[in-house]
Design a protein around this motif. Sequence first.
Motif, PDB file in Angstrom:
ATOM      1  N   ASP A   1       0.827  -1.205   0.000  1.00  0.00           N
ATOM      2  CA  ASP A   1       0.000   0.000   0.000  1.00  0.00           C
ATOM      3  C   ASP A   1       0.860   1.254   0.000  1.00  0.00           C
ATOM      4  O   ASP A   1       0.516   2.246  -0.640  1.00  0.00           O
ATOM      5  N   ARG A   2       1.965   1.214   0.708  1.00  0.00           N
ATOM      6  CA  ARG A   2       2.865   2.367   0.766  1.00  0.00           C
ATOM      7  C   ARG A   2       3.455   2.661  -0.606  1.00  0.00           C
ATOM      8  O   ARG A   2       3.553   3.816  -1.022  1.00  0.00           O
TER       9      ARG A   2
ATOM     10  N   VAL B   1      13.877  -2.846   3.439  1.00  0.00           N
ATOM     11  CA  VAL B   1      13.704  -4.190   2.886  1.00  0.00           C
ATOM     12  C   VAL B   1      12.241  -4.451   2.541  1.00  0.00           C
ATOM     13  O   VAL B   1      11.934  -5.088   1.523  1.00  0.00           O
ATOM     14  N   ASP B   2      11.319  -3.929   3.345  1.00  0.00           N
ATOM     15  CA  ASP B   2       9.896  -4.123   3.068  1.00  0.00           C
ATOM     16  C   ASP B   2       9.505  -3.506   1.733  1.00  0.00           C
ATOM     17  O   ASP B   2       8.732  -4.084   0.967  1.00  0.00           O
TER      18      ASP B   2
ATOM     19  N   ASN C   1      11.893  -6.936 -11.223  1.00  0.00           N
ATOM     20  CA  ASN C   1      13.032  -7.831 -11.012  1.00  0.00           C
ATOM     21  C   ASN C   1      14.073  -7.554 -12.077  1.00  0.00           C
ATOM     22  O   ASN C   1      13.830  -7.836 -13.233  1.00  0.00           O
ATOM     23  N   PRO C   2      15.201  -6.959 -11.764  1.00  0.00           N
ATOM     24  CA  PRO C   2      15.620  -6.599 -10.408  1.00  0.00           C
ATOM     25  C   PRO C   2      14.708  -5.518  -9.836  1.00  0.00           C
ATOM     26  O   PRO C   2      14.027  -4.821 -10.577  1.00  0.00           O
ATOM     27  N   ALA C   3      14.701  -5.400  -8.539  1.00  0.00           N
ATOM     28  CA  ALA C   3      13.760  -4.510  -7.871  1.00  0.00           C
ATOM     29  C   ALA C   3      14.001  -3.038  -8.175  1.00  0.00           C
ATOM     30  O   ALA C   3      13.085  -2.239  -8.088  1.00  0.00           O
TER      31      ALA C   3
END
Length: 99
Positions: free
Chosen positions: A2-3, A47-48, A59-61
């Motif tokens: 949500d963030r 990390v979240d 991906n990659p993030a």
Amino acid sequence: MDRVKDLASKSAAVIFTKSTCCMCHSIKALFYDLGASPAVYEVDHDVDMEWALRRLGSNPAFPAVFIGGKYIGSAKDVISLHVDGSLKQKLIEAKAIWF
């Protein structure tokens, strides 16, 4: 999750980055060259946030790019859009740049 969606919807163009990521720097430079001023969120120690972006399919993030609140993709996706000419149009439609 949500963030991520909340932050992504607050600006016409949003880039989630890590400060040590060279592709993140390149994508930011591309947006600036096109005349956009994206909201940039460096999430080096979140990390979240990284896991939320991965769940969206990044991906990659990093970088994770949103235009008009919609997830566009990471560097390879943005570069593909730029090469085929549709990145600029997406930025115009989202009112991230004006002509």
